[in-house]
Design a protein around this motif. Structure first.
Motif, mmCIF file in Angstrom:
data_model
loop_
_atom_site.group_PDB
_atom_site.id
_atom_site.type_symbol
_atom_site.label_atom_id
_atom_site.label_comp_id
_atom_site.label_asym_id
_atom_site.label_seq_id
_atom_site.Cartn_x
_atom_site.Cartn_y
_atom_site.Cartn_z
ATOM 1 N N SER A 191 0.835 -1.205 0.000
ATOM 2 C CA SER A 191 0.000 0.000 0.000
ATOM 3 C C SER A 191 0.866 1.250 0.000
ATOM 4 C CB SER A 191 -0.900 0.001 1.243
ATOM 5 O OG SER A 191 -0.115 0.195 2.414
ATOM 6 N N ASP A 192 0.250 2.395 -0.264
ATOM 7 C CA ASP A 192 0.992 3.652 -0.218
ATOM 8 C C ASP A 192 1.568 3.885 1.180
ATOM 9 O OD1 ASP A 192 0.532 4.206 -2.867
ATOM 10 O OD2 ASP A 192 -1.214 5.473 -2.499
ATOM 11 N N PHE A 193 0.787 3.558 2.211
ATOM 12 C CA PHE A 193 1.305 3.701 3.576
ATOM 13 C C PHE A 193 2.506 2.781 3.786
ATOM 14 C CE2 PHE A 193 1.606 2.038 7.891
ATOM 15 C CZ PHE A 193 1.801 3.208 8.600
ATOM 16 N N LEU A 246 20.557 -13.068 9.333
ATOM 17 C CA LEU A 246 21.603 -12.053 9.388
ATOM 18 C C LEU A 246 21.238 -10.879 10.286
ATOM 19 C CD1 LEU A 246 22.671 -11.948 5.635
ATOM 20 C CD2 LEU A 246 24.016 -12.833 7.550
ATOM 21 N N SER A 247 19.973 -10.837 10.732
ATOM 22 C CA SER A 247 19.456 -9.659 11.431
ATOM 23 C C SER A 247 19.151 -9.954 12.892
ATOM 24 C CB SER A 247 18.168 -9.186 10.740
ATOM 25 O OG SER A 247 18.347 -9.055 9.342
ATOM 26 N N LEU A 248 19.282 -8.913 13.714
ATOM 27 C CA LEU A 248 18.850 -9.023 15.105
ATOM 28 C C LEU A 248 17.336 -9.149 15.178
ATOM 29 C CD1 LEU A 248 21.012 -6.125 16.574
ATOM 30 C CD2 LEU A 248 21.434 -8.572 16.886
ATOM 31 N N GLY A 249 16.669 -8.413 14.296
ATOM 32 C CA GLY A 249 15.221 -8.427 14.266
ATOM 33 C C GLY A 249 14.713 -8.173 12.870
ATOM 34 N N THR A 250 13.486 -8.582 12.630
ATOM 35 C CA THR A 250 12.834 -8.373 11.343
ATOM 36 C C THR A 250 11.614 -7.489 11.530
ATOM 37 O OG1 THR A 250 13.573 -10.468 10.368
ATOM 38 C CG2 THR A 250 11.550 -9.515 9.483
ATOM 39 N N ILE A 251 11.517 -6.435 10.727
ATOM 40 C CA ILE A 251 10.358 -5.554 10.738
ATOM 41 C C ILE A 251 9.425 -5.969 9.609
ATOM 42 C CG2 ILE A 251 9.534 -3.191 10.416
ATOM 43 C CD1 ILE A 251 12.294 -2.229 11.382
ATOM 44 N N VAL A 252 8.171 -6.242 9.937
ATOM 45 C CA VAL A 252 7.153 -6.532 8.932
ATOM 46 C C VAL A 252 6.330 -5.261 8.735
ATOM 47 C CG1 VAL A 252 5.169 -7.953 8.304
ATOM 48 C CG2 VAL A 252 7.092 -8.972 9.573
ATOM 49 N N VAL A 253 6.464 -4.651 7.567
ATOM 50 C CA VAL A 253 5.768 -3.398 7.268
ATOM 51 C C VAL A 253 4.267 -3.638 7.147
ATOM 52 C CG1 VAL A 253 5.500 -1.569 5.553
ATOM 53 C CG2 VAL A 253 7.785 -2.379 6.156
ATOM 54 N N GLU A 254 3.903 -4.640 6.378
ATOM 55 C CA GLU A 254 2.523 -5.108 6.293
ATOM 56 C C GLU A 254 2.550 -6.489 5.658
ATOM 57 O OE1 GLU A 254 0.822 -1.896 3.886
ATOM 58 O OE2 GLU A 254 0.688 -3.254 2.183
ATOM 59 N N ILE A 288 4.158 -3.535 12.280
ATOM 60 C CA ILE A 288 3.314 -2.345 12.288
ATOM 61 C C ILE A 288 1.858 -2.803 12.318
ATOM 62 C CG2 ILE A 288 2.588 -0.310 10.991
ATOM 63 C CD1 ILE A 288 5.364 -0.186 9.771
ATOM 64 N N PRO A 289 1.100 -2.453 13.365
ATOM 65 C CA PRO A 289 -0.295 -2.884 13.439
ATOM 66 C C PRO A 289 -1.134 -2.234 12.346
ATOM 67 C CG PRO A 289 0.510 -2.082 15.570
ATOM 68 C CD PRO A 289 1.505 -1.665 14.542
ATOM 69 N N GLY A 290 -2.186 -2.932 11.939
ATOM 70 C CA GLY A 290 -3.093 -2.388 10.936
ATOM 71 C C GLY A 290 -4.535 -2.666 11.298
ATOM 72 N N SER A 291 -5.428 -2.068 10.578
ATOM 73 C CA SER A 291 -6.848 -2.253 10.839
ATOM 74 C C SER A 291 -7.246 -3.717 10.648
ATOM 75 C CB SER A 291 -7.679 -1.375 9.901
ATOM 76 O OG SER A 291 -9.042 -1.734 9.972
ATOM 77 N N PRO A 292 -8.010 -4.274 11.571
ATOM 78 C CA PRO A 292 -8.495 -5.652 11.405
ATOM 79 C C PRO A 292 -9.368 -5.825 10.176
ATOM 80 C CG PRO A 292 -8.815 -4.891 13.661
ATOM 81 C CD PRO A 292 -8.427 -3.698 12.850
ATOM 82 N N ASN A 293 -9.885 -4.729 9.650
ATOM 83 C CA ASN A 293 -10.772 -4.799 8.494
ATOM 84 C C ASN A 293 -10.033 -4.757 7.158
ATOM 85 O OD1 ASN A 293 -13.092 -4.780 10.162
ATOM 86 N ND2 ASN A 293 -12.966 -2.547 10.359
ATOM 87 N N CYS A 294 -8.702 -4.531 7.206
ATOM 88 C CA CYS A 294 -7.913 -4.422 5.976
ATOM 89 C C CYS A 294 -7.219 -5.752 5.677
ATOM 90 C CB CYS A 294 -6.869 -3.320 6.093
ATOM 91 S SG CYS A 294 -7.576 -1.661 6.188
ATOM 92 N N SER A 295 -7.451 -6.281 4.480
ATOM 93 C CA SER A 295 -6.887 -7.591 4.130
ATOM 94 C C SER A 295 -5.367 -7.579 4.126
ATOM 95 C CB SER A 295 -7.404 -8.030 2.756
ATOM 96 O OG SER A 295 -7.029 -7.099 1.751
ATOM 97 N N GLU A 296 -4.757 -6.411 3.812
ATOM 98 C CA GLU A 296 -3.297 -6.366 3.761
ATOM 99 C C GLU A 296 -2.641 -6.464 5.132
ATOM 100 O OE1 GLU A 296 -5.391 -3.966 2.651
ATOM 101 O OE2 GLU A 296 -4.423 -1.982 2.630
ATOM 102 N N TYR A 297 -3.432 -6.450 6.214
ATOM 103 C CA TYR A 297 -2.871 -6.580 7.557
ATOM 104 C C TYR A 297 -3.302 -7.861 8.273
ATOM 105 C CZ TYR A 297 -1.144 -1.812 7.248
ATOM 106 O OH TYR A 297 -0.467 -0.692 6.869
ATOM 107 N N LYS A 298 -3.988 -8.754 7.559
ATOM 108 C CA LYS A 298 -4.450 -9.990 8.198
ATOM 109 C C LYS A 298 -3.273 -10.801 8.740
ATOM 110 C CE LYS A 298 -8.941 -9.705 7.373
ATOM 111 N NZ LYS A 298 -9.923 -9.557 8.451
ATOM 112 N N GLY A 299 -2.219 -10.929 7.945
ATOM 113 C CA GLY A 299 -1.041 -11.672 8.392
ATOM 114 C C GLY A 299 -0.269 -10.930 9.464
#
Length: 199
Positions: free
Chosen positions: A25-27, A123-131, A155-166
């Motif tokens: 997404s743009d965000f 290779l990383s200390l941590g992994t950031i999941v953008v969406e 990054i938390p997202g709206s429960p109603n948005c499919s791109e944040y289900k995972g």
């Protein structure tokens, strides 16, 4: 492993990976770029997979900060892949490196990219999941990070948005919510007080 560029000192520097979907997404684009920039500016090595979408924005953000960034490839170096991102890969070779576990002429298959994701997290200390949607490849990287005992920030997202289900499922299962870059800094400054500069 095969390397093009200069391999950074992974053992003595803070390293963070930033992942997300290709169809972001743009965000998500803004978040990946901003995090790549802010992590790089603070002294982190930024790792991602070089794909179109979230990966590209994370790499570009790190490069804008004049930071080291590492691109983990899912094929051999000699294979023609994502020609539109060739300039990005050439830039990364000068400011970090490309890494592949595959011999130079190994072609792309449906399996090579999911397999390489374990290197991004390792290779990383941590992994950031953008969406991440329910079937996003970013979830594969996050699950590898969990298995490897690494941190996972989401990054938390709206429960109603499919791109944040995972993404939200990862949070439900114990991943760390990422509300601001300071959440990352506060986690790792005690371990790298002389390497992380948040000014």
């Amino acid at each position: 492993l095969y390397v093009k560029g200069r391999l950074p000192d992974f053992d003595n520097n803070p390293v963070i990976s930033i992942v997300g979907p290709r169809s972001v997404s743009d965000f998500g684009k803004k978040a990946a770029y901003s995090l790549g920039y802010r992590m790089g500016k603070a002294g982190f090595i930024v790792v991602s997979g070089g794909a179109i979408g979230s990966d590209t924005y994370a790499h570009i953000g790190a490069l804008k900060a004049n930071a080291k960034t590492v691109l983990i490839m899912g094929c051999g170096f000699n294979v023609s892949y994502l020609e539109e991102n060739r300039p990005l890969r050439e830039h990364i070779k000068k400011c970090g490196c490309l890494i592949s576990e595959y011999p130079p002429d190994t072609p792309i298959t449906r399996y090579t990219f999911p397999v390489r994701n374990r290197l991004i997290s390792a290779l990383s200390l941590g992994t950031i999941v953008v969406e991440a949607g329910k079937r996003s490849g970013a979830l594969i990287t996050a699950n590898h990070a969990i298995e490897q005992g690494r941190d996972v920030f989401v990054i938390p997202g709206s429960p109603n948005c499919s791109e944040y289900k995972g993404s939200n499922a990862l949070l439900r299962d114990g991943a760390k919510p990422l509300l601001d870059a300071s959440d990352i800094f506060n986690e790792y400054i005690p371990r790298f007080p002389d390497k992380i500069n948040i000014e």
